[in-house]
Design an enzyme around this catalytic site. Sequence first.
Site, PDB file in Angstrom:
ATOM      1  N   GLU A  47       2.908   3.957   8.079  1.00 38.64           N
ATOM      2  CA  GLU A  47       1.452   3.948   7.889  1.00 38.64           C
ATOM      3  C   GLU A  47       0.801   5.089   8.669  1.00 38.64           C
ATOM      4  O   GLU A  47      -0.151   5.715   8.210  1.00 38.64           O
ATOM      5  CB  GLU A  47       0.861   2.598   8.313  1.00 38.64           C
ATOM      6  CG  GLU A  47       1.416   1.412   7.529  1.00 38.64           C
ATOM      7  CD  GLU A  47       1.346   1.588   6.019  1.00 38.64           C
ATOM      8  OE1 GLU A  47       0.249   1.792   5.490  1.00 38.64           O
ATOM      9  OE2 GLU A  47       2.416   1.533   5.360  1.00 38.64           O
ATOM     10  N   GLU A  90       8.447  -2.301  12.769  1.00 41.48           N
ATOM     11  CA  GLU A  90       9.568  -1.543  12.216  1.00 41.48           C
ATOM     12  C   GLU A  90      10.572  -2.455  11.552  1.00 41.48           C
ATOM     13  O   GLU A  90      11.148  -2.141  10.516  1.00 41.48           O
ATOM     14  CB  GLU A  90      10.250  -0.739  13.330  1.00 41.48           C
ATOM     15  CG  GLU A  90      11.330   0.228  12.824  1.00 41.48           C
ATOM     16  CD  GLU A  90      12.758  -0.290  12.958  1.00 41.48           C
ATOM     17  OE1 GLU A  90      13.680   0.504  12.779  1.00 41.48           O
ATOM     18  OE2 GLU A  90      12.956  -1.503  13.238  1.00 41.48           O
ATOM     19  N   THR A  92       0.824  -1.214   0.000  1.00 34.85           N
ATOM     20  CA  THR A  92       0.000   0.000   0.000  1.00 34.85           C
ATOM     21  C   THR A  92       0.860   1.268   0.000  1.00 34.85           C
ATOM     22  O   THR A  92       0.720   2.116   0.882  1.00 34.85           O
ATOM     23  CB  THR A  92      -0.920   0.035   1.239  1.00 34.85           C
ATOM     24  OG1 THR A  92      -0.085  -0.017   2.418  1.00 34.85           O
ATOM     25  CG2 THR A  92      -1.896  -1.118   1.266  1.00 34.85           C
TER      26      THR A  92
END
Lengths: 755, 755
Positions: free
Chosen positions: A443, A434, A276
């Site tokens: 995000e 992470e 994404t």
Amino acid sequence: MLKEVLLGVLTGAVALTIGILLGHFAIDKGSSVPDWVRDASRDVDESIIEKFLAELDTNQLRENLRELTKVPHMATTPGDEATVDFMLKRWQDPNTGLDSAWRENYKVYLSFPNKTSPNKVSVGKTGYLFTAREREKVYKPDQEDPEVVQPYAAYSPAGNVKGKLVYANQGKMSDYELLNRTLDLTGTIAITRYGGEGRSKKFRSLTRSSWYTSFIALNAINAAKFGIVGVLVYTEPYDMNDGLVSESETYPHSWYLPPSGVERGSYNIDFGDLLTPYLAAKDDTYRIPKEDITGIPPIPAQPIGFEDAERLICELDGDDAPNEWQGSLNCTYKLGGPGFKSTSTFNNSNVHLDIYNTERLEYSANVMGIIRGSVEPDRYVIYGNHRDSWVHGAIDPSSGTAVMLEITRVLGKMVKEGKWRPRRSIIFGSWGAEEFGLIGSAEYTEEYFSKLSERTVAYINVDISVFANATLRASASPAAQSVIFTASKQVKAPGTTTTVYENWKQYSNRTSPNYGIIPNVGFLTGAGSDYAAFMHYLGITSMDISYFYDRSKTRARIYPAYHTAYDTFDYASTYIDPGFTSHQAVARTAGNVLLRLADSLLLPFNCSDYAESLDQYLGQAVTAFEEKLAAKGISMEPLKKAVQLFRDTAAKLDRLIRDSDLAKETPLKVRQMNDQLMLLDRAFLDPLAFPEQYGFRHVIWASRSSSVPTFPGLADAVEKAESTGLKEDWDQAHKHISIVTQAIAGAAHTLDDVI
Amino acid sequence: MLKEVLLGVLTGAVALTIGILLGHFAIDKGSSVPDWVRDASRDVDESIIEKFLAELDTNQLRENLRELTKVPHMATTPGDEATVDFMLKRWQDPNTGLDSAWRENYKVYLSFPNKTSPNKVSVGKTGYLFTAREREKVYKPDQEDPEVVQPYAAYSPAGNVKGKLVYANQGKMSDYELLNRTLDLTGTIAITRYGGEGRSKKFRSLTRSSWYTSFIALNAINAAKFGIVGVLVYTEPYDMNDGLVSESETYPHSWYLPPSGVERGSYNIDFGDLLTPYLAAKDDTYRIPKEDITGIPPIPAQPIGFEDAERLICELDGDDAPNEWQGSLNCTYKLGGPGFKSTSTFNNSNVHLDIYNTERLEYSANVMGIIRGSVEPDRYVIYGNHRDSWVHGAIDPSSGTAVMLEITRVLGKMVKEGKWRPRRSIIFGSWGAEEFGLIGSAEYTEEYFSKLSERTVAYINVDISVFANATLRASASPAAQSVIFTASKQVKAPGTTTTVYENWKQYSNRTSPNYGIIPNVGFLTGAGSDYAAFMHYLGITSMDISYFYDRSKTRARIYPAYHTAYDTFDYASTYIDPGFTSHQAVARTAGNVLLRLADSLLLPFNCSDYAESLDQYLGQAVTAFEEKLAAKGISMEPLKKAVQLFRDTAAKLDRLIRDSDLAKETPLKVRQMNDQLMLLDRAFLDPLAFPEQYGFRHVIWASRSSSVPTFPGLADAVEKAESTGLKEDWDQAHKHISIVTQAIAGAAHTLDDVI
């Protein structure tokens, strides 16, 4: 009657005077002087800072670390969930918690080994000749935990490959090219060592700028170009253990890595959720097809320990490897026949890689907590660290989380007791996932892009808080140099009689044109930790703070247990920071920075320090490129003028600040200057400057592959143009001069008189 | 003694009371109540607005227009330089000027006809059969000016082409496809009429959203795909003259276009300087190679008048053109053989296009002027219009410049007399080279991107201020609807007994869920004038204001002298606005908006009006797309939830504002709310949403080619996916749902409680 009259007049005069005085001083004029007039001009309270520094406690730090490292807590595992609960419990504590705290989930794309089909590295059919360890050796109960994840290369594709072995040093393009001169690499397996450029994410000061694992993802990407079908990566004891290889000299007998230790890692180039890009990974967010992911290995890869690497390397046939490819294992490193030498039991055998990694969408949590600002609640100072580890993660990242929790305990207590509330709001972020590529923080910045861009004053990152006990180490936007100096001057350096600042200056310094010899603050040019999305994607003034080595004492490229099953509470409390005094020094320094950013009437940022850094970059660019560019008819004058303009307007704003009596100014005037300072880094953003590089929008600090430490777009473009000689590539160099010129001049305009 | 004592006490008591009163009321507490406390909470002064409205003068407006239109002032010509000097003289006037004014040059890529080799349209070898006019017919001295530029299509390439003629209606893809069914178009010349989608830049309310000349640039781009070698474009009297064609019925006898009138235009799709996308066009800025320019005609194009078009169209051979392709010229329009009918003297002849346009880099000036804000100088209200015209440009753009100059005269006078200074700063911009593609305003936004993004409250564009005398017309970000309404309610509509607001509501209205019947404010979905860079590139709340037609009285797609040599002071003052009362009404309305934006304590923006528009777009999207998307497994729920969240947070901010006693609040609290309102449109920017479309970053108002009036990225993606049926195109529709969902949710977060 005269006397009476006189008496009356006298009485009257006295009474009048008293009345005037009473009326003027004793009776409040009510609404005519609103309370906020005083609040709005209040500056940082040094007594609060002293109190804060005094209360940060080494025992609390130790207990935080113990609690955080009880079990392995890799992202989205039950251990990770337990740390979510622990953070929430602490931040929601009625006596020492924050104003509020909550979790935020993202559905992210992660890669795991298969528990029932472990990854396998072996020699010979069915591996009867040799099989690499699937687990690290147990020295303490920690290593026995069933939740210790098998060492693997996240995002390496699954696959069963085999081939003759070659030794390829660090897997750089130049390494493979050298091998390719004498060997046919098609169908081979390469064994390579961790290291090289951008070799470890936490080790920025000695590395060139690049994403923390880009070297290692690039390794496999490079390899595939030569027909290599699989890559092994091992930790070379020369690089990590100062050459020590025997069990008796390594953990648990010292801080060095045991022979079976394996460095896990995420083998991807881009940060943030890979499916994404630019969009927060919510349930229904559009996800790109997996085939479209770029920057991950196209061929299977697997890390191994040096014990196993020795078995393989020392059996290799072929020519001796170059001197600088040699290491500390007990043999002369050869390039491979390809394959093993005829005298070896491995002779003629293939190395087999059987990789069963699977990718899954999992919910990863950020834990968020806030302290509401009293005067400017719409200004945010963000302090963060990731929560997930590869195994127990005592140093990485729990040493940072222990510090964050101790800071929030002391601040939370002052807030709950009504003794203090910051001028600006403070946001604490405990980021998830992470280790897989800065996912939680990325995000978060995608989801709240506008709000954070508009309002965030600074981001403070304390990930690994203590690498070692020698000295402070900080990388930051130049705007933040001065506040880090101020804070570090107020903290005593553990084990010394001096301050953190003075101690730091002894270990790492530079000569500044403005100040003379000062500690060296690094640039945040890479994506080594969660500051990346803040600095590079949002353009927020960021900093990364830790305690670090005496480089003269060790060659270790990072603390040796990094990303292994030995990075435990026992390791940290025995070898890294037994008294937790370095943890405390980091908590004091970073916490002091946090308080100053949150409470100062005027933001403690310095734009002339920024000008000095731009000047430094300009000097490097002129030295390295001016002649070459001039030969192509490309002038650097516009860039020089832009830097000059920046210098001038920065000096002008400095003067304006110096000449203002801020406490008496209208709060809107102070806010105006604060906005100029807050938004300075934002002015360098250009989302089209590096269209191919996810998240890098800051034209000064973006990742760079050229070795010239200057403006990254320009440096990389000139390097490419020189190698190809093409007109269109020189055009790109010209374009990058224009891009950086416009960014610097645009930033200068924001520092100038506001109208 | 009792009496004396009593007297003394009494005297004392009275004196004490007097003293208390004196002390409390008569003696100023000095610095304890700073002046700025009152200044900071001062709201807009209605008496200043009344005074301002009263002083705007029709005679001044007339004289401004007369002065501005003395000579042709095409961008960068001597006439343009004269207007630069005139603007500077006015804005630097010691009695009625601004605080300061200056010029800013950009070196921009323009296209001109060749004075010594005029463009030529002819029939037959050496044109002995027919040659189109090179100049429009002279009716008044204005048309005799040697600086009247020959009609041409800017950015059409030079070239000598010839071919048989075909009639291609408006040159849409569908028009060429229809022709292509029966004719071989290879090697032909097409004659087309202005019009169709996006047909004129100033006429947004009846056109679909697209760049003002995109239709006409697309015309030639489309044509080339069919092998057509040249394109003629004429003004069809059916579209522009309500069917009138004879000289006796057209200017100077009416407002209609004379037969020889030719509409000039810029035939490019992208706005801003074509060689320096995203970079301000300074001397040394990197320029892309000319060959890399996209969105300009690949084949020669030339506009002609309908007198010449009639000679060509009425001689065509071939089938009758479809009914809707017919026009008002004196014949039945045929498609062409290709070529002319056998009975024509043109029989067998080619049409020749000999185009000698040349492109040059020229310095184009913006003239800038400012009034410094007293309380929040770092907040800008920008008011602008372009200065350049095609010929004399009385209506386009000088009617708007005349209004701007009258506004600055009245405001400047109040400032110079010390009677008024705005709370926020006001910036006036007189943009250069708009007619070539909004160049001056686009370069300005590129050069000062960060500064303008951070600080600009709003942009007000008044280009053509008076198309006609019937009614106000406004397009705007929904946030600005309410302030336009407020302003228009305070202005009398010329020629009526009612207000501009009520009059407007009669001509153009809609039913709002929140308010019932209200005037219809258009969306700024295109790039019709200089608001484009502010709205779409910077995300600044923008508006475009003018006086407009009674659509029931004419079919003219714009005032008929548009872009011709007849758009003169004589034309404007005879037929468009003889009393200059419509100019005055626009000056009053737009000026009132300007003052309210500059002086209001709280910015007069309404975020619930924005929610209403998003709701409207959502409704359209659900109706048009939900079922189709569901069939592909794509849910619209996240988008619905985002709009709901926006609605809720907007209502929350509205309540907070309503419940605040702003005058008593800390200025920082008011500033906080103002920042939320100011930055609302900014939150919808996504520079990666439409990577192919220059300058369009606002995901709600970007240009759209789909006919469904809703979120442009989604609408265009669904339209494409439906036409191709490809999985990857449906993926793009999903992606655009995610993009717009994240933008709307992100904007909603900025309206929510600040922490």
